[in-house]
Design an enzyme around this catalytic site. Sequence first.
Site: not given
Length: 329
Positions: A317, A319-321
Site C-alpha cells: 500500500s 507506505h510500501c510505495i
Amino acid sequence: MKNRQPAEWSPHQSVWTAWPSATDLWLDDLAPAREEVGALIRAIDDGGSGEIVEVLAANESAVADAEAALRGTRAHVHHAPFGDIWLRDTGPIFVRGEGGLTAVDFGFNGWGGKYDLPNDDTVAASIARLTHTPLRSSDWIFEGGAIDVDGTGLAVTTEQCLLNPNRNPGMSKGEIEARLSDDLGIERLLWLGDGLLNDHTDGHVDNLARFAAPGVLLLPEAASFDDPNAGVFADARARAEAFGLKVIGVPSPGRVICDGDVVPASYMNFYIGNSVVVVPLYGAPNDDAAVEVIGSLFPERKAVGLRADHILTGGGSFHCITQQMPAID
C-alpha cells in the site's frame, strides 16, 4: 554525530515513488492502480503545501502517462528502469549525519526469492544519482519496510521477516542488531513475532506496527471475532508493552477478501508527509475510525483517507510505495 535514519514525521525535502506500468504484473488492476497512485501523489503534494514528489517511470510510455496524470502538481517524473513500484524496499534508505545525507543501498533478493524482477536491484543507485547523494552499499539482504523508527535510535521489526532463512540464513539476532546499528544508527530494537496473514513480504512491520512519536507505537486492534490477525495483534501488544512502550490501538480493517483469499489489508501502511498523513482504505467498516485515530496523533497535518484496493493487489500500500528523503538540517 552517528548516521541515523530520521523518523518519518521529521521534515522531508522530497519523497520518491514509482508509476505502475508492468501489464504482466498488474493485469486488469493497472489502470485503477495508477489512479490510486496518482491520488496519493496529489494528496502528498497538497496543492503545493507538501513535499516535492519524485516519480520513477520505467519506460517512455510510462513517463508520458505519469506526466499527463500528474499535471497540475509539482511532481517530477524521471525515466529510470525498475521491476515494480515498491520503493520502500528497493530504494535507498537515507540517513543523516554530520556530513549531511547518505543513501544506504542494501542487498535485495525479491523478498526471499519470491519476486525477483529485473532492475529492482538498481533503484537505490538510480535515486542516489538523481539526488546527487553519496551512496554506501551494505552487503546483507534488507528491505525498508522491515523496520519502523522513531528517530531516537529505537526501531521495531518482526522475527518472521528479519530472521527468515530466505534473507540472511544463519544470521543471529545479535548480528542483525549490529548491522542495523552500523547502517541506520539503530541502538534499540523491539522484536515482534509474526506479521499479517498472507503478507508475501514475510511479515514487514510497516503493515503491523508504526511509531507516532518517540516511544509511542501504533498497533491494530482486532475488528471482530473472525479477524484473521487477532492473535498477531495481541502478541505484538504484549511484546511492545513489556518493552516499555506506550501503545495506542487503531481499529483493524478486519477480514478483507480478494479473489477468495484473505489479503494483508492494513491501516498501518500510512504515509506521513510534511503536511498530510495519508491512510489507505479498503471499504471496510473501520475506515473512518482509523483515519480519525491516526489523524488525531498528527494534529499539525491533515488526515486523508484514500482507497488502496488495487495497489494492494500488487502486495502493498502507500507506505510500501514511498521512500522519503529527509530535509538537511
